[in-house]
Motif scaffolding. Sequence first.
Motif, PDB file in Angstrom:
ATOM      1  N   ALA A  63      -7.346  51.727  51.440  1.00 50.27           N
ATOM      2  CA  ALA A  63      -6.382  52.401  52.306  1.00 50.27           C
ATOM      3  C   ALA A  63      -6.775  52.268  53.773  1.00 50.27           C
ATOM      4  O   ALA A  63      -6.253  52.983  54.626  1.00 50.27           O
ATOM      5  CB  ALA A  63      -6.279  53.880  51.926  1.00 50.27           C
ATOM      6  N   ALA A  64      -7.692  51.354  54.050  1.00 47.33           N
ATOM      7  CA  ALA A  64      -8.124  51.116  55.426  1.00 47.33           C
ATOM      8  C   ALA A  64      -8.801  49.758  55.498  1.00 47.33           C
ATOM      9  O   ALA A  64      -9.314  49.248  54.492  1.00 47.33           O
ATOM     10  CB  ALA A  64      -9.072  52.211  55.902  1.00 47.33           C
TER      11      ALA A  64
ATOM     12  N   VAL B 249       1.718  49.480  54.468  1.00 43.75           N
ATOM     13  CA  VAL B 249       1.463  50.386  55.589  1.00 43.75           C
ATOM     14  C   VAL B 249       1.913  51.787  55.178  1.00 43.75           C
ATOM     15  O   VAL B 249       2.728  51.953  54.271  1.00 43.75           O
ATOM     16  CB  VAL B 249       2.195  49.949  56.875  1.00 43.75           C
ATOM     17  CG1 VAL B 249       1.662  48.615  57.382  1.00 43.75           C
ATOM     18  CG2 VAL B 249       3.706  49.838  56.644  1.00 43.75           C
ATOM     19  N   ASN B 250       1.363  52.800  55.880  1.00 44.88           N
ATOM     20  CA  ASN B 250       1.673  54.184  55.536  1.00 44.88           C
ATOM     21  C   ASN B 250       1.667  55.026  56.799  1.00 44.88           C
ATOM     22  O   ASN B 250       1.332  54.529  57.880  1.00 44.88           O
ATOM     23  CB  ASN B 250       0.639  54.706  54.527  1.00 44.88           C
ATOM     24  CG  ASN B 250       1.201  55.751  53.576  1.00 44.88           C
ATOM     25  OD1 ASN B 250       2.205  56.398  53.871  1.00 44.88           O
ATOM     26  ND2 ASN B 250       0.557  55.922  52.440  1.00 44.88           N
TER      27      ASN B 250
ATOM     28  N   ARG C  68       2.133  60.045  53.969  1.00 46.79           N
ATOM     29  CA  ARG C  68       3.529  60.363  53.658  1.00 46.79           C
ATOM     30  C   ARG C  68       3.824  60.152  52.173  1.00 46.79           C
ATOM     31  O   ARG C  68       4.544  60.932  51.549  1.00 46.79           O
ATOM     32  CB  ARG C  68       4.469  59.497  54.508  1.00 46.79           C
ATOM     33  CG  ARG C  68       5.960  59.731  54.233  1.00 46.79           C
ATOM     34  CD  ARG C  68       6.830  58.883  55.141  1.00 46.79           C
ATOM     35  NE  ARG C  68       6.609  59.232  56.538  1.00 46.79           N
ATOM     36  CZ  ARG C  68       7.173  60.263  57.157  1.00 46.79           C
ATOM     37  NH1 ARG C  68       8.013  61.048  56.483  1.00 46.79           N
ATOM     38  NH2 ARG C  68       6.939  60.516  58.422  1.00 46.79           N
ATOM     39  N   THR C  69       3.268  59.090  51.604  1.00 47.33           N
ATOM     40  CA  THR C  69       3.541  58.779  50.199  1.00 47.33           C
ATOM     41  C   THR C  69       3.055  59.886  49.270  1.00 47.33           C
ATOM     42  O   THR C  69       3.710  60.191  48.268  1.00 47.33           O
ATOM     43  CB  THR C  69       2.856  57.461  49.808  1.00 47.33           C
ATOM     44  OG1 THR C  69       1.480  57.508  50.215  1.00 47.33           O
ATOM     45  CG2 THR C  69       3.530  56.285  50.490  1.00 47.33           C
ATOM     46  N   ASP C  70       1.923  60.499  49.591  1.00 39.68           N
ATOM     47  CA  ASP C  70       1.418  61.599  48.762  1.00 39.68           C
ATOM     48  C   ASP C  70       2.336  62.810  48.864  1.00 39.68           C
ATOM     49  O   ASP C  70       2.602  63.494  47.870  1.00 39.68           O
ATOM     50  CB  ASP C  70       0.004  61.988  49.206  1.00 39.68           C
ATOM     51  CG  ASP C  70      -0.986  60.856  49.027  1.00 39.68           C
ATOM     52  OD1 ASP C  70      -1.271  60.492  47.876  1.00 39.68           O
ATOM     53  OD2 ASP C  70      -1.456  60.324  50.039  1.00 39.68           O
TER      54      ASP C  70
ATOM     55  N   PRO D 286      -3.604  51.751  63.114  1.00 39.86           N
ATOM     56  CA  PRO D 286      -2.546  51.535  62.121  1.00 39.86           C
ATOM     57  C   PRO D 286      -3.089  51.757  60.709  1.00 39.86           C
ATOM     58  O   PRO D 286      -4.218  51.362  60.398  1.00 39.86           O
ATOM     59  CB  PRO D 286      -2.155  50.070  62.338  1.00 39.86           C
ATOM     60  CG  PRO D 286      -2.555  49.770  63.746  1.00 39.86           C
ATOM     61  CD  PRO D 286      -3.793  50.574  63.993  1.00 39.86           C
ATOM     62  N   ILE D 287      -2.295  52.413  59.875  1.00 38.58           N
ATOM     63  CA  ILE D 287      -2.709  52.681  58.488  1.00 38.58           C
ATOM     64  C   ILE D 287      -2.251  51.528  57.614  1.00 38.58           C
ATOM     65  O   ILE D 287      -1.074  51.412  57.262  1.00 38.58           O
ATOM     66  CB  ILE D 287      -2.121  54.014  57.992  1.00 38.58           C
ATOM     67  CG1 ILE D 287      -2.595  55.161  58.893  1.00 38.58           C
ATOM     68  CG2 ILE D 287      -2.531  54.265  56.529  1.00 38.58           C
ATOM     69  CD1 ILE D 287      -1.973  56.506  58.553  1.00 38.58           C
TER      70      ILE D 287
END
Length: 276
Positions: free
Chosen positions: A103-104, A127-128, A212-214, A234-235
């Motif tokens: 995630a990074a 991206v997230n 946001r997805t969680d 940036p994620i």
Amino acid sequence: MAALVSPSTGRSVSGLSPTPTKPAASASSPTATKTPAPAKTPPIQKVQLIVSAAASLTESLNELQPLFEAKHPGITLVFNYGASGTLQKQIQQGAPTDVFLSAAAKPMNALAEEKIIDAATVKNLLVNDLVVVVPADGGLMISSLADLKRDDCRKIAIGTPETVPAGSYAQESLTGSGLWEVLQPKFVFAKDVKQVLSYVESGNTEAGFVYRTDALASTKAKIAFSVDGKLHKPITYPIGIIRRTEHRAEAELLYDYLISPEAAAVFDKYGFGTSP
């Protein structure tokens, strides 16, 4: 020729011959030849592909698993979910892994520099966005990072920055806003974003930093506000294949599937954006 005796009268019956009996089939007779049983098809030897993936990918990858396995019946996917930094350490220590989804960029880059990940396969997949969530029922009405200073916001859940990318992004955002030190007494650190979310859902904390997805996957927490993307890096979610994998061909099949339009549609369903 012996006379036959009628079974009904007990009298002998002349002129009738006994029904000749057929000689028993010899071993060489065609009727005694057994048809050989058809050869058994050997069972498909399935390859178990181990995928270490960021916890925030749990729902989307679990949905993609049967779709991929239906296309490739010889492969079984096994997922190891966790914080990206923790997964990085596991891989460095030799934990069995074929494909890594982080995630990074930092954990992925570290493994590539150590030549554990095949650098040629590293690609930003998704991206997230970083958001702050509150309990869905009776949660605080907050709309900015500054609102986290309010007295009624007593506890804030955050992933441990050293191992949880979402926590690192939150720390970066709060530091840039001059709030990191101020809010320190309120922090409740968690091992990954799923634990952050559970703290908020249960009401153990008034707010928490997650992706946001969680938040979209939860019915017990809601998004209070989105964190300005300019406050943190940036994620991105890079993917890479482990160099020492014994199943390179199968790993490449999964890699290609995860960057396909079919997989992108599932990721989109869960709120991810695809990386350009």
